[in-house]
Design an enzyme around this catalytic site. Structure first.
Site, short mmCIF file in Angstrom:
data_model
loop_
_atom_site.label_atom_id
_atom_site.label_comp_id
_atom_site.label_asym_id
_atom_site.label_seq_id
_atom_site.Cartn_x
_atom_site.Cartn_y
_atom_site.Cartn_z
N GLY A 294 0.91 -1.11 -0.24
CA GLY A 294 -0.13 0.04 -0.05
C GLY A 294 0.83 1.28 -0.16
O GLY A 294 0.50 2.08 0.58
N ARG B 81 0.78 5.78 -1.75
CA ARG B 81 0.58 7.24 -1.31
C ARG B 81 0.50 6.92 0.19
O ARG B 81 0.64 5.75 1.00
CB ARG B 81 -0.63 7.75 -1.83
N ASN C 87 1.56 -2.51 5.36
CA ASN C 87 0.94 -1.07 5.56
C ASN C 87 -0.52 -1.01 5.06
O ASN C 87 -1.44 -0.32 5.47
CB ASN C 87 1.96 -0.05 4.93
N SER D 134 -3.41 0.25 14.84
CA SER D 134 -3.95 1.46 15.03
C SER D 134 -4.36 1.69 16.38
O SER D 134 -4.39 0.52 17.25
CB SER D 134 -5.14 1.83 14.11
N TYR E 17 -12.97 -2.19 11.50
CA TYR E 17 -11.60 -1.58 11.51
C TYR E 17 -10.87 -1.92 12.95
O TYR E 17 -9.92 -2.42 12.93
CB TYR E 17 -11.63 -0.01 11.35
N LYS F 229 -7.42 -4.35 13.44
CA LYS F 229 -6.30 -3.97 13.77
C LYS F 229 -5.96 -4.49 15.18
O LYS F 229 -4.76 -4.61 15.71
CB LYS F 229 -6.36 -2.30 13.88
N ILE G 70 -3.17 10.25 12.11
CA ILE G 70 -1.94 10.74 10.89
C ILE G 70 -2.51 11.47 9.95
O ILE G 70 -3.65 10.89 9.34
CB ILE G 70 -1.28 9.42 10.69
#
Ligand code: NAP
Length: 250
Positions: free
Chosen positions: A16, A19, A93, A145, A157, A161, A190
């Site tokens: 990933g 970007r 990532n 995360s 999510y 994580k 972030i």
């Protein structure tokens, strides 16, 4: 910038990395003189990022890979071995969000986040370790995360994580005798496209709760990953490094 001599010429795969945080990680490994594999589900950003990083004077390899698809992951690892003969560092990532309150969360919204964030991490680690264990040396850094602690509106999510942390600790123990180190970094809030999607009002509340009163930059995460990948962290495995401006540990 810290210099890690052992990362010079290391073969580093960052998933990933077209970007966002992945790109910043790839750039910092390039600054150490590593050989970088830029891989992403997005062919365009992967190729563009690889081209721009190559301009720093390091060797790069760009590949399209959906981490949730084991056949694509295995093909990626084999291509890296065919090109450079080894894999020193894997940074898992690639990750997505599909937020929503649990009572309205559709099965497919749950599944795709688990497939990419957790199964994708398993897929890449599994395929990379098959090669790393022959060398009896290698480092894997998984991106978890702060949400692993449980965020309202992110059941999918948060579960993915938190799963990454359990996975990291389990295989950290299993693979340590083979000379492999497996760690996780848990970013806080972030500044990337992922957080750009959050409405301004919610952002303000989040920022007010960060003890350092600022969002982190992708480079803050990259610095922690470089350390964990380097020989400076040679006695650290199965660990979670929180990089979150003081929000607390997992
Ligand atoms: P981002 O800006 O959305 O970048 C994620 C990258 O992963 C994109 O290039 C994306 O491609 C790619 N990707 C998506 N699905 C993929 C798949 N199936 N296979 C391979 N690549 C895929 O996100 P980010 O903020 O840099 O996040 C990077 C990692 O940090 C994620 O694991 C995220 O969960 C974690 N993280 C981020 C934050 C934060 O505040 N930003 C906080 C904690 C943890 P496309 O361009 O096609 O979308």
């Amino acid at each position: 910038m810290a210099k890690y001599e052992d990362l010079k010429d290391a073969v580093v795969i960052v998933t990933g990395s077209g970007r966002g945080i992945g790109r910043a990680i790839a750039e910092q490994f390039a600054d150490q003189g590593a050989k970088i594999v830029i891989t992403d589900i997005n062919a365009e950003t992967a190729a563009e990022t690889a081209k721009e990083i190559a301009a720093k004077g390091v060797e790069t390899h760009s590949a399209v890979c959906d981490v949730s698809k084991m056949d694509q992951v295995e093909a990626l690892m084999q291509a890296v071995i065919d090109k450079w003969g080894k894999i020193d560092v894997l940074v898992n990532n690639a990750g997505i969000t599909k937020d929503g309150m649990f009572l309205r969360m559709k099965p497919e919204q749950w599944q795709i986040v688990l497939d990419i964030n957790l199964t994708g991490t398993y897929n890449c680690a599994y395929a990379a370790v098959a090669h790393m264990r022959k060398a009896k040396k290698g480092a894997i850094i998984n991106i978890s995360s702060i949400a692993a602690g449980g965020n309202a509106g992110q059941a999918n999510y948060s579960a993915s994580k938190a799963g990454v942390i359990g996975f990291t600790k389990a295989i950290g123990k299993e693979l340590a005798p083979m000379g492999l180190r497996i760690n996780a970094v848990a970013p806080g809030f972030i500044d990337t496209a992922m957080t750009d999607a959050i409405p301004d009002k919610i952002k303000e509340t989040i920022l007010a709760n960060i003890p350092m009163r600022r969002e982190g930059q992708p480079e803050d995460i990259a610095k922690a990953i470089l350390f964990l990948a380097s020989d400076q962290a040679s006695y650290i495995t199965g660990e979670v490094l929180n990089v979150n401006g003081g929000l607390g540990g997992l």
